[in-house]
Design an enzyme around this catalytic site. Structure first.
Site, PDB file in Angstrom:
ATOM      1  N   GLU A  48      48.506  29.813  37.627  1.00 42.46           N
ATOM      2  CA  GLU A  48      48.053  28.960  36.526  1.00 42.46           C
ATOM      3  C   GLU A  48      48.766  29.276  35.220  1.00 42.46           C
ATOM      4  OE1 GLU A  48      43.783  28.637  36.024  1.00 42.46           O
ATOM      5  OE2 GLU A  48      43.491  29.297  38.087  1.00 42.46           O
ATOM      6  N   CYS A  55      45.419  39.503  41.087  1.00 39.85           N
ATOM      7  CA  CYS A  55      45.403  40.646  40.167  1.00 39.85           C
ATOM      8  C   CYS A  55      44.740  41.839  40.859  1.00 39.85           C
ATOM      9  CB  CYS A  55      44.639  40.292  38.892  1.00 39.85           C
ATOM     10  SG  CYS A  55      44.662  41.599  37.646  1.00 39.85           S
ATOM     11  N   CYS A  62      40.833  32.344  33.269  1.00 42.08           N
ATOM     12  CA  CYS A  62      41.977  32.622  34.142  1.00 42.08           C
ATOM     13  C   CYS A  62      41.548  32.645  35.609  1.00 42.08           C
ATOM     14  CB  CYS A  62      42.597  33.976  33.786  1.00 42.08           C
ATOM     15  SG  CYS A  62      43.331  34.025  32.161  1.00 42.08           S
ATOM     16  N   CYS A  70      36.427  38.611  35.471  1.00 40.77           N
ATOM     17  CA  CYS A  70      37.647  37.809  35.555  1.00 40.77           C
ATOM     18  C   CYS A  70      37.809  37.202  36.944  1.00 40.77           C
ATOM     19  CB  CYS A  70      38.852  38.678  35.219  1.00 40.77           C
ATOM     20  SG  CYS A  70      40.418  37.781  35.237  1.00 40.77           S
TER      21      CYS A  70
END
Length: 349
Positions: A89, A109, A332, A116
């Protein structure tokens, strides 16, 4: 997997040109096409034999758009697909003082912050410098009528300093006068706190804005929401920021997500003041952007403003950031995750 041409600097393109037996000036022509995010079909000023040579070995565009959503405030969240089929993204953020693009640097990640959505499906791989750069090149081409792009923020999915080598190369590419030529001071790099990499960053010539995702003033609270706190103490991280400032003269930014009833009390404000004492910094307060699989709640608007006022009274520079894109899966990883889940349901998985 073929390497995208956006991975290369002008000097590296010159080597490619030389290996192909072409004239030196072809490198500058190649760079112009890369910056314009042209497809091979648009390389009309190059010999067809050279284009065929390039097609055999390289990719013209590292990313293609899969979908996008536009928020009521004008922010545009793009979901891109890489040539390997991975989804990432990027966000275009319109501002009166200069539009910015927030880029991703990894697929997934590994940092595991509980608030997140980026790491919900784990960490898959690092993006190359050219894949990071291509997010900007694509968006710049799309928003020419909106004033272009003046600033770059490495605050999308992934941890830039966890992908250190490619992050540094990306910074060199995006600030190069031969390329898109965005000023170093208009580049912001975010980190959840990797002191050794912060020290390497200024030694490698970075003098842009460094932003630390802190989110708690004590190790006890930080460990509850951020895995990295198990590895480094808040003191170790803040000390590395002090060294960054001493070596660059650049004020650092402290990113502080406000979580209702967790880190938004007067006691938290005092703890933050004591931790940051003597550090040249600005505290960017960000009300939590709720994600699909997190039970944490954002601080109320009143609480956020009161917390900000308390910090100001204590002598800290602080503001509450205006959240953009929240009405279209603004956090995110959310657009990617919802797309992946939707496609899995469609395919019966």
């Amino acid at each position: 997997m073929k390497q995208p041409l956006s991975d290369f600097s002008l000097s590296e393109l010159a080597e490619i040109v030389a290996e192909a037996g072409e004239k030196k000036y072809r490198a500058a022509q190649l760079m112009r096409h890369i910056v314009a995010y042209d497809s091979f079909d648009e390389y009309t000023d190059l010999p067809k034999t050279f284009i065929a040579y390039l097609k055999e070995r390289y990719v013209d565009r590292a990313l293609t758009e899969k979908t996008r959503v536009t928020a009521s405030d004008g922010a545009i969240r793009y979901l891109f697909e890489t040539t390997s089929g991975d989804l990432i993204e990027s966000v275009f953020l319109p501002h009166g003082y200069g539009n910015s693009v927030c880029v991703s640097c990894q697929v997934g990640c590994a940092m595991g912050c509980v608030f997140c959505a980026s790491g919900e499906f784990g960490f898959k791989r690092n993006l190359s410098a050219g894949e990071i750069l291509s997010q900007i090149l694509y968006i710049v081409r799309e928003v020419k009528d909106k004033g272009g792009v003046k600033k770059v923020v490495m605050m999308g999915s992934g941890s830039p300093l966890h992908n250190y080598e490619q992050t540094v190369k990306f910074i060199k590419l995006v600030t190069s006068k031969d390329g898109i030529n965005i000023g170093m001071r208009s580049v912001s790099v975010s980190t959840c706190g990797l002191p050794d990499k912060i020290d390497m960053l200024y030694k490698d010539g970075f003098s842009g804005t460094l932003s630390l995702s802190l989110h708690a003033a004590t190790d006890f609270k930080r460990k509850k929401i951020m895995k990295i706190a198990e590895r480094y103490t808040v003191k170790e991280v803040i000390d590395s920021l002090r060294r960054f400032f001493d070596n660059t003269g650049r004020r650092v930014v402290i990113e502080y997500i406000l979580i209702g009833g967790f880190n938004d009390t007067e006691e938290d404000a005092v703890g933050l003041k004591n931790l940051l004492k003597g550090l040249c910094c600005h505290v960017n307060l960000i009300p939590l952007n709720p994600t699909d699989n997190c039970d944490l709640k954002p601080s109320s608007k009143k609480s956020a403003n009161e917390f900000c006022k308390t910090l100001n009274k204590l002598g800290l520079s602080a503001t509450v950031r205006r959240s953009m894109g929240s009405d279209v899966a603004g956090a995110c990883g959310q657009l990617k995750n919802r797309t992946v889940i939707s496609e899995r349901k469609k395919n019966g998985k």
